[in-house]
Motif scaffolding. Structure first.
Motif, PDB file in Angstrom:
ATOM      1  N   GLN A 256      43.212  55.577 -35.956  1.00 46.69           N
ATOM      2  CA  GLN A 256      42.263  56.555 -35.527  1.00 46.69           C
ATOM      3  C   GLN A 256      41.529  55.642 -34.427  1.00 46.69           C
ATOM      4  OE1 GLN A 256      38.240  57.223 -37.176  1.00 46.69           O
ATOM      5  NE2 GLN A 256      38.695  59.159 -37.733  1.00 46.69           N
ATOM      6  N   PHE A 257      41.204  54.564 -34.303  1.00 48.81           N
ATOM      7  CA  PHE A 257      40.448  53.863 -33.089  1.00 48.81           C
ATOM      8  C   PHE A 257      41.421  53.758 -32.264  1.00 48.81           C
ATOM      9  CE2 PHE A 257      40.308  49.709 -31.104  1.00 48.81           C
ATOM     10  CZ  PHE A 257      38.921  49.923 -30.484  1.00 48.81           C
ATOM     11  N   ARG A 258      42.516  53.656 -32.369  1.00 53.84           N
ATOM     12  CA  ARG A 258      43.644  53.284 -31.243  1.00 53.84           C
ATOM     13  C   ARG A 258      43.733  54.754 -30.503  1.00 53.84           C
ATOM     14  NH1 ARG A 258      48.457  52.225 -33.233  1.00 53.84           N
ATOM     15  NH2 ARG A 258      49.352  51.024 -31.738  1.00 53.84           N
ATOM     16  N   PHE A 259      43.949  55.722 -31.178  1.00 52.88           N
ATOM     17  CA  PHE A 259      44.308  57.150 -30.558  1.00 52.88           C
ATOM     18  C   PHE A 259      43.134  57.726 -29.896  1.00 52.88           C
ATOM     19  CE2 PHE A 259      48.216  56.479 -32.973  1.00 52.88           C
ATOM     20  CZ  PHE A 259      49.054  56.160 -32.192  1.00 52.88           C
ATOM     21  N   THR A 260      41.810  57.356 -30.580  1.00 52.35           N
ATOM     22  CA  THR A 260      40.446  57.861 -30.072  1.00 52.35           C
ATOM     23  C   THR A 260      40.581  57.150 -28.657  1.00 52.35           C
ATOM     24  OG1 THR A 260      39.351  57.923 -32.187  1.00 52.35           O
ATOM     25  CG2 THR A 260      38.060  57.685 -30.312  1.00 52.35           C
ATOM     26  N   LEU A 261      40.780  55.811 -28.597  1.00 56.86           N
ATOM     27  CA  LEU A 261      40.769  55.328 -27.346  1.00 56.86           C
ATOM     28  C   LEU A 261      41.651  56.122 -26.405  1.00 56.86           C
ATOM     29  CD1 LEU A 261      40.520  51.391 -27.819  1.00 56.86           C
ATOM     30  CD2 LEU A 261      38.871  52.805 -27.022  1.00 56.86           C
ATOM     31  N   LEU A 262      42.781  56.190 -26.605  1.00 58.78           N
ATOM     32  CA  LEU A 262      43.635  57.254 -25.952  1.00 58.78           C
ATOM     33  C   LEU A 262      43.167  58.213 -25.207  1.00 58.78           C
ATOM     34  CD1 LEU A 262      46.621  57.585 -24.638  1.00 58.78           C
ATOM     35  CD2 LEU A 262      47.251  58.352 -26.912  1.00 58.78           C
ATOM     36  N   CYS A 263      42.635  59.036 -26.156  1.00 59.19           N
ATOM     37  CA  CYS A 263      41.978  60.451 -25.678  1.00 59.19           C
ATOM     38  C   CYS A 263      41.033  60.321 -24.848  1.00 59.19           C
ATOM     39  CB  CYS A 263      41.459  61.141 -26.853  1.00 59.19           C
ATOM     40  SG  CYS A 263      42.922  61.523 -28.045  1.00 59.19           S
ATOM     41  N   ASN A 289      49.566  66.418 -27.109  1.00 53.90           N
ATOM     42  CA  ASN A 289      50.706  66.509 -27.928  1.00 53.90           C
ATOM     43  C   ASN A 289      50.268  65.968 -29.159  1.00 53.90           C
ATOM     44  OD1 ASN A 289      53.399  67.265 -26.016  1.00 53.90           O
ATOM     45  ND2 ASN A 289      51.777  65.836 -25.027  1.00 53.90           N
ATOM     46  N   ASP A 290      50.564  66.799 -30.178  1.00 55.13           N
ATOM     47  CA  ASP A 290      50.133  66.416 -31.631  1.00 55.13           C
ATOM     48  C   ASP A 290      48.656  65.741 -31.814  1.00 55.13           C
ATOM     49  OD1 ASP A 290      52.408  67.453 -32.787  1.00 55.13           O
ATOM     50  OD2 ASP A 290      53.461  65.670 -32.868  1.00 55.13           O
ATOM     51  N   TRP A 291      48.501  65.207 -33.082  1.00 55.88           N
ATOM     52  CA  TRP A 291      47.108  64.767 -33.599  1.00 55.88           C
ATOM     53  C   TRP A 291      46.547  63.623 -32.695  1.00 55.88           C
ATOM     54  CZ3 TRP A 291      45.162  60.326 -35.102  1.00 55.88           C
ATOM     55  CH2 TRP A 291      46.011  59.103 -35.703  1.00 55.88           C
ATOM     56  N   HIS A 292      47.613  62.875 -32.050  1.00 56.24           N
ATOM     57  CA  HIS A 292      47.083  61.539 -31.440  1.00 56.24           C
ATOM     58  C   HIS A 292      46.460  61.728 -30.113  1.00 56.24           C
ATOM     59  CE1 HIS A 292      51.248  61.552 -33.354  1.00 56.24           C
ATOM     60  NE2 HIS A 292      50.839  60.659 -33.829  1.00 56.24           N
ATOM     61  N   ALA A 293      46.514  63.112 -29.854  1.00 57.88           N
ATOM     62  CA  ALA A 293      45.815  63.371 -28.471  1.00 57.88           C
ATOM     63  C   ALA A 293      45.023  64.594 -28.534  1.00 57.88           C
ATOM     64  CB  ALA A 293      47.022  63.721 -27.341  1.00 57.88           C
ATOM     65  N   SER A 294      44.781  64.934 -29.667  1.00 59.95           N
ATOM     66  CA  SER A 294      43.968  66.003 -30.041  1.00 59.95           C
ATOM     67  C   SER A 294      42.651  66.069 -29.955  1.00 59.95           C
ATOM     68  CB  SER A 294      44.179  66.656 -31.529  1.00 59.95           C
ATOM     69  OG  SER A 294      45.508  67.116 -31.911  1.00 59.95           O
ATOM     70  N   LEU A 295      41.923  64.942 -29.769  1.00 55.83           N
ATOM     71  CA  LEU A 295      40.539  64.874 -29.589  1.00 55.83           C
ATOM     72  C   LEU A 295      40.302  65.349 -28.112  1.00 55.83           C
ATOM     73  CD1 LEU A 295      37.928  63.790 -30.898  1.00 55.83           C
ATOM     74  CD2 LEU A 295      38.321  61.587 -29.825  1.00 55.83           C
ATOM     75  N   VAL A 296      41.211  65.325 -27.115  1.00 53.56           N
ATOM     76  CA  VAL A 296      40.839  65.645 -25.694  1.00 53.56           C
ATOM     77  C   VAL A 296      40.225  66.876 -25.505  1.00 53.56           C
ATOM     78  CG1 VAL A 296      42.151  66.018 -23.455  1.00 53.56           C
ATOM     79  CG2 VAL A 296      42.715  64.063 -24.612  1.00 53.56           C
ATOM     80  N   PRO A 297      40.811  67.988 -26.163  1.00 51.35           N
ATOM     81  CA  PRO A 297      39.976  69.381 -25.900  1.00 51.35           C
ATOM     82  C   PRO A 297      38.744  69.516 -26.387  1.00 51.35           C
ATOM     83  CG  PRO A 297      42.315  69.739 -27.028  1.00 51.35           C
ATOM     84  CD  PRO A 297      41.997  68.325 -26.977  1.00 51.35           C
TER      85      PRO A 297
END
Length: 653
Positions: A256-263, A289-297
């Motif tokens: 969750q931390f890693r992909f929150t950083l990505l977003c 793309n998929d949940w890993h990037a879903s925080l962006v919107p």
């Protein structure tokens, strides 16, 4: 209908305003100066008439005007035909070639309204091409700044089809004129795999992000390749052995931390990175793309737009596999860097039966759910899957939410990279071949049998399987059917890794059926190409398959797929019926349903019988599959359409 004669007036720049009224045309100095600057010749005059029964417009009325910048005659004139209703009010415009003007006026004066309709809506109008400045050809499509956000992208990182999509679709869109950036982590493993990032240059743009109740600093690396800006987010959490999501001990606990950083980094990248000397800016299309990037919107709606940033940006969520949603305990919401009032967008409650104990409230945060309720459009990787995820069986708990947004939900079948998957030039296979010359396929089969230690039997049906060894791919079905299948005169080859139980089973089958079965534990790119080219049949008994790429590769290589009728497999493989000649014009393989051992074996028996006894039909199946258009060019065109729809409406949130 009154007709306004435009010579090169409609040779406008593609971004010229399209909503000006006729009054604005006549009175706007800005519009006239635009015409002076962008066209070589301009002549505009009113042609009053009384078409389609409408009231005649006065020559001195508000729509009667004339302005002339040049008296040069131009034979490429167009007519802007103005439609009016029975009371003389304007209801629309149509474009007509100047050559049809006299005919239009003649039939109008004669009262032949049917003929007027025919002329004003003819094919010649629909094929109109707007030219560019100084007569040079120009695209009429609106070009966008597109930002892909993904956890993996081939060839830099890959665990499955997500990487293939995010490695190929950006290049296809860039080739169509869009400016495209892919934002993905810079995974460093301390192995030779790190060489994939060797060409990426440190942009020296450290950026501070606020999340997880503190300030996190990330860096950006950049490589421009094949028309695409590949941007890699650098942070120590991405530097570890294993794959993007876990290692031999299981899934990483800090995903969750890693992909929150990505977003967060993906939202900052278009604003702060001067790629090619210019930032992408705020007017972007985020393709997440998929949940890993879903925080962006959610970030666009909750963090940026309230402050006037990204107010004209749009976002499209692409669901590759709805089974993975990024669900974490509700208490972690405070780590995401979102305002407290936006908890409802991310909040999720598990049903009672899914809770761990009686005191468990089931409250959680769900990344994928957050994107579903905030994105402007939603796309899945096949039409069949876009329907399946709105059902209780296929929606994994999100079906009701997705059904409520059904109007903006579309399915687009993935494409394949024909530079990598093409039997006519594939460097991994023993002999190249094509739909026009299939002679090389049997050589590939013989070579595969020799390499795997199987008896060389060119006439024996060779069945292959390539995929992860888990429940989704239907491995249990293959296990249950194998003893019965091995009674037939066939050979079977499997390539894959995953559940250790299935890996051990493959080794046991190889020992039990030494002349008929071979199992390759692991994944090997050259071997996957050799199996795809050398087998006669590819088996895909997936329990669910959002799109599937192996069946597309197989068809391109003249290998006939036998698949479970689900998701993208249903969309791409058309069942062969020897008793219905008309339907076979599109047939490319066999499908079976329901998902049982008996139905799978029945489909395999049909395939084996056709291979042994009906060579003509078999060759027809091969050639139809090899000539199907499943390229990324076709998919990119459909994505463009969805992107245009996203910008048609204001931001959803």
């Amino acid at each position: 209908m009154d007709s306004l004669k435009l010579l090169p007036l409609l040779h406008l720049h593609p971004r010229a305003p399209s909503s000006l009224s006729p009054q604005a045309y006549s009175n706007s100095p800005t519009f006239l100066s635009l015409l002076r600057g962008k066209t070589r010749t301009f002549k505009l005059r009113s042609l009053p008439s009384n078409l389609q029964g409408g009231a005649a417009a006065s020559p001195d009325g508000p729509f009667a005007f004339e302005d002339e910048l040049s008296r040069q005659k131009d034979d490429r004139a167009l007519v802007l035909a103005r439609e009016t209703d029975d009371f003389g009010y304007l209801v629309g415009f149509r474009l007509l070639p100047d050559s049809g003007l006299e005919e239009l006026m003649r039939v109008s004066q004669a009262g032949d309204t049917a003929k007027v309709d025919s002329i004003s809506s003819g094919d010649e109008v629909m094929k109109l091409e707007i030219e560019g400045i100084d007569g040079e050809g120009a695209e009429t499509r609106v070009l966008q700044n597109i930002v892909f956000v993904t956890a993996e992208a081939a060839p830099y990182s890959k665990t499955g089809g997500l990487a293939d999509v995010c490695g190929s679709l950006p290049k296809a869109l860039a080739a169509r004129g869009h400016r495209v950036m892919v934002v993905t982590p810079r995974y460093i493993h301390g192995t030779s795999e790190d060489d994939k990032f060797a060409a990426a240059v440190d942009l020296d743009r450290p950026t501070k992000l606020f999340c997880f109740e503190g300030v996190q600093e990330v860096g950006f690396y950049h490589e421009f390749r094949e028309g695409v800006d590949w941007v890699f987010v650098d942070h120590p959490s991405f530097h570890r052995p294993g794959n993007p999501y876990g290692d031999k001990f299981g899934t990483f606990g800090d995903n969750q931390f890693r992909f929150t950083l990505l977003c967060h980094a993906a939202c900052e990248a278009p604003l702060v990175l001067p790629l090619g000397g210019f930032t992408y800016g705020e007017n972007c299309l985020f393709l997440v793309n998929d949940w890993h990037a879903s925080l962006v919107p959610v970030l666009l709606a909750a963090k940026y737009r309230p402050h006037g940033v990204y107010k004209d940006a749009r976002s499209i969520l692409v669901i590759h596999n709805i089974a993975h949603q990024g669900v974490e305990p509700a208490i972690t919401y405070s780590n995401l860097g979102l305002p407290s009032e936006w908890y409802g967008a991310m909040g999720w409650v598990f049903p009672t039966w899914a809770r761990t104990h009686a005191l468990d409230t089931g409250e959680a945060v769900n990344f994928l759910k957050g994107a579903i309720v905030t994105a402007d459009r939603i796309v899945t990787v096949s039409k069949g899957y876009s329907w399946e995820i709105t059902t209780s069986e296929g929606g994994c708990g999100l079906h009701e939410l997705l059904s409520s947004r059904k109007s903006i939900l579309n399915g687009i079948t993935n494409g394949i990279d024909v530079t990598e998957w093409d039997p006519s030039c594939d460097k991994h296979i023993a002999c190249n071949y094509s739909a026009d010359d299939l002679s090389g396929k049997v050589e590939c089969k013989i070579s595969l049998q020799e390499e795997l230690g199987l008896p060389v039997r060119p006439d024996c049906p060779l069945i292959g399987f390539i995929g992860r060894l888990d429940y989704q791919k239907g491995i249990d079905l293959i296990r249950w059917a194998m003893p019965e299948l091995m009674e037939a005169d066939v050979q079977f080859v499997m390539l894959g890794s995953g559940n250790p139980i299935y890996e051990d089973w493959m080794r046991a089958m190889e020992s039990a059926y030494k002349d008929k079965f071979r199992g390759w534990v692991g994944f090997n790119v050259p071997i996957s190409h050799k199996i795809t080219a050398g087998c006669d049949i590819l088996l895909m008994p997936s329990a669910f398959e959002p799109c599937g790429l192996n069946q597309l590769y197989a068809m391109r290589y003249g290998t006939i797929p036998v698949v479970h009728e689900t998701g993208g497999l249903r969309d791409t493989v058309h069942n062969f019926n020897p008793y219905t000649e008309d339907s076979n014009a599109e047939s490319t393989g066999w499908t079976f349903s329901p998902l049982t051992k008996e139905s799978m074996l029945a489909a395999l028996r049909y395939a084996i019988q056709t291979y042994n006894e009906h060579k003509g039909s078999w060759e027809g199946l091969m050639k139809r599959g090899m000539t199907k258009d499943y390229t990324w060019v076709n998919a990119a065109t459909q994505y463009e359409e969805v992107i245009n729809w996203a910008f048609t409406d204001p931001p959803y949130c």
